[in-house]
Motif scaffolding. Sequence first.
Motif, PDB file in Angstrom:
ATOM      1  N   GLN A 134       0.826  -1.201   0.000  1.00 53.45           N
ATOM      2  CA  GLN A 134       0.000   0.000   0.000  1.00 53.45           C
ATOM      3  C   GLN A 134       0.865   1.257   0.000  1.00 53.45           C
ATOM      4  O   GLN A 134       0.562   2.219  -0.707  1.00 53.45           O
ATOM      5  N   ILE A 135       1.942   1.255   0.774  1.00 50.02           N
ATOM      6  CA  ILE A 135       2.844   2.408   0.800  1.00 50.02           C
ATOM      7  C   ILE A 135       3.444   2.632  -0.580  1.00 50.02           C
ATOM      8  O   ILE A 135       3.527   3.765  -1.059  1.00 50.02           O
TER       9      ILE A 135
ATOM     10  N   GLU B 281       0.484   3.672  -3.260  1.00 51.50           N
ATOM     11  CA  GLU B 281      -0.026   5.030  -3.072  1.00 51.50           C
ATOM     12  C   GLU B 281       1.076   6.089  -3.076  1.00 51.50           C
ATOM     13  O   GLU B 281       0.786   7.281  -3.081  1.00 51.50           O
TER      14      GLU B 281
ATOM     15  N   TYR C 272       3.016   7.196  -0.771  1.00 45.49           N
ATOM     16  CA  TYR C 272       2.920   8.132   0.353  1.00 45.49           C
ATOM     17  C   TYR C 272       4.259   8.797   0.648  1.00 45.49           C
ATOM     18  O   TYR C 272       4.302   9.924   1.131  1.00 45.49           O
ATOM     19  N   TYR C 273       5.347   8.104   0.368  1.00 52.97           N
ATOM     20  CA  TYR C 273       6.688   8.611   0.670  1.00 52.97           C
ATOM     21  C   TYR C 273       7.044   9.864  -0.116  1.00 52.97           C
ATOM     22  O   TYR C 273       7.991  10.556   0.234  1.00 52.97           O
ATOM     23  N   THR C 274       6.322  10.193  -1.163  1.00 50.99           N
ATOM     24  CA  THR C 274       6.612  11.397  -1.948  1.00 50.99           C
ATOM     25  C   THR C 274       6.126  12.673  -1.267  1.00 50.99           C
ATOM     26  O   THR C 274       6.439  13.768  -1.723  1.00 50.99           O
ATOM     27  N   GLU C 275       5.389  12.526  -0.184  1.00 52.49           N
ATOM     28  CA  GLU C 275       4.946  13.689   0.582  1.00 52.49           C
ATOM     29  C   GLU C 275       6.092  14.111   1.500  1.00 52.49           C
ATOM     30  O   GLU C 275       6.473  13.374   2.409  1.00 52.49           O
TER      31      GLU C 275
ATOM     32  N   LEU D  23       5.570  14.036   5.377  1.00 53.14           N
ATOM     33  CA  LEU D  23       4.968  12.818   5.922  1.00 53.14           C
ATOM     34  C   LEU D  23       5.531  12.503   7.308  1.00 53.14           C
ATOM     35  O   LEU D  23       6.738  12.515   7.518  1.00 53.14           O
TER      36      LEU D  23
ATOM     37  N   GLU E 165       0.753  10.619  10.391  1.00 48.74           N
ATOM     38  CA  GLU E 165       0.006  10.777   9.138  1.00 48.74           C
ATOM     39  C   GLU E 165      -0.045   9.470   8.359  1.00 48.74           C
ATOM     40  O   GLU E 165      -1.090   9.095   7.826  1.00 48.74           O
ATOM     41  N   LEU E 166       1.093   8.778   8.274  1.00 51.02           N
ATOM     42  CA  LEU E 166       1.121   7.510   7.544  1.00 51.02           C
ATOM     43  C   LEU E 166       0.241   6.475   8.234  1.00 51.02           C
ATOM     44  O   LEU E 166      -0.508   5.753   7.561  1.00 51.02           O
TER      45      LEU E 166
ATOM     46  N   LYS F  81      -3.296   7.148   7.334  1.00 49.98           N
ATOM     47  CA  LYS F  81      -3.600   6.754   5.955  1.00 49.98           C
ATOM     48  C   LYS F  81      -3.726   5.238   5.822  1.00 49.98           C
ATOM     49  O   LYS F  81      -4.502   4.749   5.005  1.00 49.98           O
TER      50      LYS F  81
ATOM     51  N   ILE G  41      11.165   5.417   5.338  1.00 48.72           N
ATOM     52  CA  ILE G  41      10.566   6.241   4.289  1.00 48.72           C
ATOM     53  C   ILE G  41      11.623   6.694   3.285  1.00 48.72           C
ATOM     54  O   ILE G  41      11.405   6.684   2.073  1.00 48.72           O
TER      55      ILE G  41
END
Length: 142
Positions: free
Chosen positions: A40-41, A44, A46-49, A52, A56-57, A60, A84
């Motif tokens: 899922q990480i 999605e 998410y690490y590009t935020e 983060l 927050e992770l 999500k 991350i």
Amino acid sequence: MYKPVILLSNTAIIYILPISLCKCSFLVLNFFKNKNLLKQITKEAYYTESTLSLNELAQKLDISPNYLSQIINEKEGKNFFDFINAFRVAEFKRLIAIQKNQQYTLLALAYDCGFNSKSSFNRSFKKHTGLTPSQYATSVKK
């Protein structure tokens, strides 16, 4: 032989097992949950935020921050930021290998991957690859 009792709820499947099987079954369920979290990480991204955080992770991923931290520490052997940043470094390596991206600066690509400073990017990249970003980019261009 004991058979597990399976309860269904709106949010989860709960297995009720005999005490002797609980520890083993808990580990098996955690293993699959860990693999799903990693997928899922990655899916999605998410690490590009760049901002983060663990909280927050966890939100999500719909798990508690403590549990997420435990998974990262025990299963991956890293702290949250190293975990991350490993995804970010991998994404940078993927992007720099694409010919059309070589027109951009290394720092621009690093920002696209979620790093928020040149120093954190250089430090993380060297830690994960043993090379500086410039050395890696030169080796890819050859």
